[in-house]
Design an enzyme around this catalytic site. Structure first.
Site, PDB file in Angstrom:
ATOM      1  N   TYR A 110      -2.044  -1.660  10.291  1.00 34.98           N
ATOM      2  CA  TYR A 110      -2.028  -1.711   8.820  1.00 34.98           C
ATOM      3  C   TYR A 110      -0.709  -1.152   8.289  1.00 34.98           C
ATOM      4  O   TYR A 110      -0.055  -1.754   7.441  1.00 34.98           O
ATOM      5  CB  TYR A 110      -3.217  -0.896   8.286  1.00 34.98           C
ATOM      6  CG  TYR A 110      -3.474  -1.039   6.802  1.00 34.98           C
ATOM      7  CD1 TYR A 110      -4.196  -2.118   6.301  1.00 34.98           C
ATOM      8  CD2 TYR A 110      -3.022  -0.079   5.889  1.00 34.98           C
ATOM      9  CE1 TYR A 110      -4.453  -2.245   4.944  1.00 34.98           C
ATOM     10  CE2 TYR A 110      -3.272  -0.197   4.538  1.00 34.98           C
ATOM     11  CZ  TYR A 110      -3.993  -1.274   4.061  1.00 34.98           C
ATOM     12  OH  TYR A 110      -4.249  -1.393   2.708  1.00 34.98           O
ATOM     13  N   SER A 138       0.872  -1.171   0.000  1.00 36.67           N
ATOM     14  CA  SER A 138       0.000   0.000   0.000  1.00 36.67           C
ATOM     15  C   SER A 138       0.909   1.221   0.000  1.00 36.67           C
ATOM     16  O   SER A 138       2.103   1.107   0.320  1.00 36.67           O
ATOM     17  CB  SER A 138      -0.849  -0.006   1.277  1.00 36.67           C
ATOM     18  OG  SER A 138      -1.431   1.254   1.517  1.00 36.67           O
TER      19      SER A 138
END
Ligand code: NAD
Length: 260
Positions: A155, A142
């Site tokens: 995350y 990401s």
């Protein structure tokens, strides 16, 4: 990029980014295994690909379950004859400030993103090394593999960690012709992101439009979401690239949100 003769295992492929990668790989000749915790949705995706003329199979796989991963990867290799490409993509998002983050939620997120990447990598490497035909391992990182945002501690930690894992696999896999790389997308409008918009609006006390404009797309060059096809094209490039020249890398696909 032609994937004819290759088998690709894509985790979390019953929805969103993984699903689109499976469709694009099948369009480029790969046999695809749609591995997901949601078997009905995985089977539906596989059937749709087969109806369009591709080869696909749905497999129930919880990427945090060692035995399910090992058995699932063995079954895919037996069904299609090999496992040549792994896209470790299954993921979730849970947002909360660090001081109130529950340990159970932290462990759940880390297990899916990090343990899942390790377990699927290990199972696929065993087949790739034994077959001696090389392979491609692609991790779904990401922009949060490169930078941080508030509320996303596990995350961001997990996505940074995948870059470390890819680099180790690139070094160990080189002599077997196995490459490992990371794709780092910006925001893509999948169920994972749709869920975050109202959550962040509540958390920050702003409107959903403000979340999109002032948080999600604020630093992009054109205030555009990244698309499923943007990410699938990057995944096709990594899967089809023919040599160890491109390994241990991370590619940011984010409309310029992060520039390296
Ligand atoms: P999504 O929610 O549309 O799809 C995720 C899939 O993973 C679902 O089909 C779900 O059933 C599956 N899954 C969840 N837990 C699982 C488990 N334990 N085992 C197997 N499958 C499981 O999400 P998405 O947006 O397509 O996300 C896919 C990946 O892309 C994730 O790793 C996510 O972090 C990453 N990503 C997404 C974005 C974005 O903006 N959507 C941006 C950057 C990175």
């Amino acid at each position: 990029m032609n994937l004819t003769g290759k088998t690709a295992l894509i985790t979390g492929a019953a929805s969103g980014i993984g699903k689109r990668i499976a469709e694009v790989y099948a369009e480029h000749g790969a046999k695809v295994a749609i591995a997901d915790i949601n078997l009905d949705a995985a089977n539906a995706t596989a059937q749709a690909i087969e109806r369009s003329g591709g080869r696909a199979v749905g497999v129930r796989m919880d990427v945090t379950d060692e035995h399910e991963v090992d058995a699932g990867v063995d079954a895919i290799a037996a069904h299609f004859g090999s496992v040549d490409i792994l896209v470790s993509n299954a993921g979730i998002q849970i947002v909360n400030p660090v001081d109130t983050f529950s340990y159970a939620d932290w462990k759940k997120l880390m297990a899916i993103h990090v343990d899942g990447a390790f377990l699927t990598t290990r199972a696929c490497l065993r087949h790739m090394y034994a077959a001696g035909k090389g392979g491609a391992i692609i991790y779904m990182g990401s922009v949060h593999s490169k930078l941080a945002s508030p509320l996303k501690a596990p995350y961001v930690t997990a996505k940074h960690g995948l870059i470390g894992l890819a680099r180790v696999v690139a070094k160990e896999g080189a002599k077997h012709g196995v490459r490992a790389n990371v794709i780092c997308p910006g925001f893509v409008r999948t169920p994972l992101v749709e869920k975050q918009i109202p959550e962040q609006a509540r958390e920050f006390g702003i409107t959903e439009d403000e979340v999109i404009k002032n948080i999600m797309l604020k630093d992009t060059v054109d205030h555009e979401f990244t698309t499923l096809d943007d990410v699938a094209t990057a995944a096709l490039f990594y899967a089809g690239f023919p040599s160890n020249a491109l390994t241990g890398q991370s590619m940011v696909v984010s409309h310029g949100w992060f520039m390296q």
